[in-house]
Design an enzyme around this catalytic site. Structure first.
Site, PDB file in Angstrom:
ATOM      1  N   LYS A  51     -31.427  14.833  -5.877  1.00 31.16           N
ATOM      2  CA  LYS A  51     -30.900  16.123  -6.325  1.00 31.16           C
ATOM      3  C   LYS A  51     -30.407  16.054  -7.770  1.00 31.16           C
ATOM      4  O   LYS A  51     -29.644  15.156  -8.113  1.00 31.16           O
ATOM      5  CB  LYS A  51     -29.780  16.594  -5.391  1.00 31.16           C
ATOM      6  N   GLY A  52     -30.880  16.983  -8.576  1.00 25.11           N
ATOM      7  CA  GLY A  52     -30.473  17.026  -9.977  1.00 25.11           C
ATOM      8  C   GLY A  52     -31.193  16.027 -10.869  1.00 25.11           C
ATOM      9  O   GLY A  52     -30.988  16.001 -12.081  1.00 25.11           O
ATOM     10  N   VAL A  53     -32.047  15.194 -10.250  1.00 25.53           N
ATOM     11  CA  VAL A  53     -32.770  14.142 -10.972  1.00 25.53           C
ATOM     12  C   VAL A  53     -34.150  14.674 -11.387  1.00 25.53           C
ATOM     13  O   VAL A  53     -34.784  15.400 -10.616  1.00 25.53           O
ATOM     14  CB  VAL A  53     -32.911  12.904 -10.043  1.00 25.53           C
ATOM     15  N   ARG A  61     -38.197  15.116 -12.339  1.00 23.97           N
ATOM     16  CA  ARG A  61     -39.391  14.832 -11.525  1.00 23.97           C
ATOM     17  C   ARG A  61     -39.864  13.391 -11.707  1.00 23.97           C
ATOM     18  O   ARG A  61     -40.107  12.672 -10.730  1.00 23.97           O
ATOM     19  CB  ARG A  61     -40.513  15.800 -11.926  1.00 23.97           C
ATOM     20  N   THR A  73     -33.694  25.131  -3.555  1.00 22.19           N
ATOM     21  CA  THR A  73     -35.072  24.651  -3.693  1.00 22.19           C
ATOM     22  C   THR A  73     -35.198  23.196  -3.233  1.00 22.19           C
ATOM     23  O   THR A  73     -36.310  22.688  -3.134  1.00 22.19           O
ATOM     24  CB  THR A  73     -35.547  24.796  -5.152  1.00 22.19           C
ATOM     25  N   ASP A 131     -26.240  25.429 -13.054  1.00 24.86           N
ATOM     26  CA  ASP A 131     -27.321  24.607 -12.530  1.00 24.86           C
ATOM     27  C   ASP A 131     -28.139  25.520 -11.598  1.00 24.86           C
ATOM     28  O   ASP A 131     -27.642  26.574 -11.163  1.00 24.86           O
ATOM     29  CB  ASP A 131     -26.702  23.440 -11.747  1.00 24.86           C
ATOM     30  N   LEU A 132     -29.372  25.157 -11.287  1.00 20.97           N
ATOM     31  CA  LEU A 132     -30.214  26.035 -10.466  1.00 20.97           C
ATOM     32  C   LEU A 132     -30.255  25.575  -9.004  1.00 20.97           C
ATOM     33  O   LEU A 132     -29.656  26.195  -8.120  1.00 20.97           O
ATOM     34  CB  LEU A 132     -31.627  26.088 -11.061  1.00 20.97           C
ATOM     35  N   ASP A 133     -30.938  24.454  -8.772  1.00 19.88           N
ATOM     36  CA  ASP A 133     -31.099  23.959  -7.396  1.00 19.88           C
ATOM     37  C   ASP A 133     -29.752  23.518  -6.830  1.00 19.88           C
ATOM     38  O   ASP A 133     -29.093  22.646  -7.389  1.00 19.88           O
ATOM     39  CB  ASP A 133     -32.091  22.790  -7.408  1.00 19.88           C
ATOM     40  N   LYS A 182     -29.360  14.816 -17.220  1.00 11.63           N
ATOM     41  CA  LYS A 182     -28.000  14.637 -16.725  1.00 11.63           C
ATOM     42  C   LYS A 182     -27.915  13.229 -16.126  1.00 11.63           C
ATOM     43  O   LYS A 182     -28.869  12.817 -15.493  1.00 11.63           O
ATOM     44  CB  LYS A 182     -27.699  15.660 -15.607  1.00 11.63           C
ATOM     45  N   SER A 230     -30.683  23.550 -16.121  1.00 11.14           N
ATOM     46  CA  SER A 230     -31.347  22.910 -14.979  1.00 11.14           C
ATOM     47  C   SER A 230     -32.282  21.807 -15.433  1.00 11.14           C
ATOM     48  O   SER A 230     -32.840  21.864 -16.528  1.00 11.14           O
ATOM     49  CB  SER A 230     -32.138  23.977 -14.214  1.00 11.14           C
ATOM     50  N   ALA A 231     -32.489  20.812 -14.560  1.00 14.45           N
ATOM     51  CA  ALA A 231     -33.445  19.742 -14.842  1.00 14.45           C
ATOM     52  C   ALA A 231     -34.884  20.191 -14.568  1.00 14.45           C
ATOM     53  O   ALA A 231     -35.839  19.536 -14.966  1.00 14.45           O
ATOM     54  CB  ALA A 231     -33.120  18.527 -13.978  1.00 14.45           C
ATOM     55  N   SER A 232     -35.031  21.313 -13.882  1.00 12.12           N
ATOM     56  CA  SER A 232     -36.366  21.722 -13.428  1.00 12.12           C
ATOM     57  C   SER A 232     -37.243  22.281 -14.535  1.00 12.12           C
ATOM     58  O   SER A 232     -36.787  23.004 -15.411  1.00 12.12           O
ATOM     59  CB  SER A 232     -36.242  22.775 -12.329  1.00 12.12           C
ATOM     60  N   LYS A 233     -38.517  21.952 -14.454  1.00 14.59           N
ATOM     61  CA  LYS A 233     -39.504  22.542 -15.370  1.00 14.59           C
ATOM     62  C   LYS A 233     -40.088  23.812 -14.770  1.00 14.59           C
ATOM     63  O   LYS A 233     -40.944  24.461 -15.363  1.00 14.59           O
ATOM     64  CB  LYS A 233     -40.615  21.528 -15.659  1.00 14.59           C
ATOM     65  N   ASN A 234     -39.667  24.149 -13.571  1.00 14.42           N
ATOM     66  CA  ASN A 234     -40.194  25.337 -12.887  1.00 14.42           C
ATOM     67  C   ASN A 234     -39.149  26.453 -12.784  1.00 14.42           C
ATOM     68  O   ASN A 234     -39.309  27.375 -11.988  1.00 14.42           O
ATOM     69  CB  ASN A 234     -40.648  24.965 -11.476  1.00 14.42           C
ATOM     70  N   GLU A 273     -22.027  23.250 -10.878  1.00 11.44           N
ATOM     71  CA  GLU A 273     -22.935  22.132 -10.556  1.00 11.44           C
ATOM     72  C   GLU A 273     -22.767  21.626  -9.133  1.00 11.44           C
ATOM     73  O   GLU A 273     -21.647  21.559  -8.631  1.00 11.44           O
ATOM     74  CB  GLU A 273     -22.611  20.967 -11.489  1.00 11.44           C
ATOM     75  N   ASP A 274     -23.864  21.224  -8.502  1.00 13.56           N
ATOM     76  CA  ASP A 274     -23.792  20.632  -7.160  1.00 13.56           C
ATOM     77  C   ASP A 274     -24.011  19.124  -7.166  1.00 13.56           C
ATOM     78  O   ASP A 274     -23.854  18.481  -6.129  1.00 13.56           O
ATOM     79  CB  ASP A 274     -24.830  21.279  -6.229  1.00 13.56           C
TER      80      ASP A 274
HETATM   81  P1  B16 Z   1     -39.109  20.062 -11.312  1.00  7.35           P
HETATM   82  P2  B16 Z   1     -31.490  21.310 -10.833  1.00  7.35           P
HETATM   83  C1  B16 Z   1     -33.532  19.706 -10.134  1.00  7.35           C
HETATM   84  O1  B16 Z   1     -32.964  20.990 -10.238  1.00  7.35           O
HETATM   85  C2  B16 Z   1     -33.685  19.320  -8.673  1.00  7.35           C
HETATM   86  O2  B16 Z   1     -32.408  19.216  -8.053  1.00  7.35           O
HETATM   87  C3  B16 Z   1     -34.378  17.991  -8.566  1.00  7.35           C
HETATM   88  O3  B16 Z   1     -34.535  17.632  -7.212  1.00  7.35           O
HETATM   89  C4  B16 Z   1     -35.756  18.084  -9.259  1.00  7.35           C
HETATM   90  O4  B16 Z   1     -36.431  16.847  -9.215  1.00  7.35           O
HETATM   91  C5  B16 Z   1     -35.529  18.528 -10.704  1.00  7.35           C
HETATM   92  O5  B16 Z   1     -34.835  19.765 -10.728  1.00  7.35           O
HETATM   93  C6  B16 Z   1     -36.831  18.674 -11.464  1.00  7.35           C
HETATM   94  O6  B16 Z   1     -37.583  19.740 -10.922  1.00  7.35           O
HETATM   95  O7  B16 Z   1     -39.983  19.082 -10.615  1.00  7.35           O
HETATM   96  O8  B16 Z   1     -39.291  21.480 -10.837  1.00  7.35           O
HETATM   97  O9  B16 Z   1     -39.212  19.956 -12.813  1.00  7.35           O
HETATM   98  O10 B16 Z   1     -30.504  20.949  -9.757  1.00  7.35           O
HETATM   99  O11 B16 Z   1     -31.291  20.518 -12.119  1.00  7.35           O
HETATM  100  O12 B16 Z   1     -31.558  22.781 -11.079  1.00  7.35           O
HETATM  101 MG    MG Z   2     -28.533  21.004  -8.695  1.00  5.22          MG
END
Ligand code: B16
Ligand code: MG
Length: 214
Positions: free
Chosen positions: A44-46, A48, A16, A8-10, A144, A113-117, A168-169
């Site tokens: 967290k982990g949810v 956007r 972040t 996982d990233l964040d 997730k 990771s859930a992040s698009k960034n 994972e956190d």
């Molecule tokens: P983005 P992870 C998650 O990262 C964050 O924990 C969560 O707070 C955020 O909303 C999600 O990424 C989406 O991020 O807006 O950059 O697409 O823990 O899955 O690495």
């Molecule tokens: Mg995380």
């Protein structure tokens, strides 16, 4: 035998969450409300889109889908501004070293990771070359606790799920790993992450030989 590690990233590799929090708080304040740090934990982990839905729910505010898209984009532009100046020093303690150790031991690595960034974050922190595959918010259709993000990671690494360990956190991420048939190391508090096979405070506590006892 463990053949691959999925990260996982964040909260695991970088923190972040503080930037997400600042950007969501600014958005909430512009709309005339606020949310607590305790509520922020639930983001967290949810994804956007889901994060925004939760924040609006807490405030008791209804917005159209079009308005929600605009609000999420606004939050993301502030967030991207902040992560654009991230530095390699912001990588969490032991994360780079553990990734290097895992690779040196002959295991493959993927991001889940859930992040698009995630691409921008890994580039800014100098970690991109330490991953054999990247699966993130741009490549999944289910979030997730659905195991999709990790199953795609295992597939990209040509590894069977039972030969993968997930780091994972978030509770939803632990559930996702279990649902995918993988081993899972929780990063954070054992009271919260009690379903993990092992819980550590940070990747600095780990070494590859611990993985063979999972
Ligand atoms: P983005 P992870 C998650 O990262 C964050 O924990 C969560 O707070 C955020 O909303 C999600 O990424 C989406 O991020 O807006 O950059 O697409 O823990 O899955 O690495
Ligand atoms: Mg995380």
């Amino acid at each position: 035998d463990i053949k691959a590690c999925l990260f996982d990233l964040d909260g695991v590799i970088v923190d972040t969450a503080v930037y997400h929090y600042r950007a969501w708080k600014r958005l909430a304040n512009e709309l005339g409300f606020d949310f607590t740090e305790e509520e922020n934990e639930k983001l967290k982990g949810v994804s956007r889109v889901r994060s925004l839905e939760l924040i609006l729910e807490w405030a008791g505010i209804t917005k159209t889908e079009e308005e929600r898209a605009e609000l999420a984009a606004r939050k993301n532009s502030w967030y991207v501004d902040m992560i654009s100046s991230m530095q390699p020093e912001e990588v969490l303690p032991g994360a780079r070293e553990f990734l290097e150790e895992v690779r040196a031991a002959g295991m493959k690595t993927a991001l889940g990771s859930a992040s698009k960034n995630s691409g921008l974050i890994l580039e800014r922190t100098g970690l991109l070359s330490l991953f054999d595959a990247i699966v993130d918010g741009n490549s999944v259709t289910a979030s997730k606790p659905d195991p999709q993000v990790f199953l795609k990671g295992a597939e990209a690494l040509n590894t069977a799920p039972h030969q993968c360990v997930v780091f994972e956190d978030a509770v939803a991420g632990i559930e996702a790993a279990k649902a995918g048939g993988m081993k899972v190391v929780g990063v954070g508090s054992p009271e919260i992450l009690h379903d993990a096979d092992l819980v550590v405070k940070g990747l600095y506590e780990l070494s590859t030989d611990l993985l063979y006892h999972l």
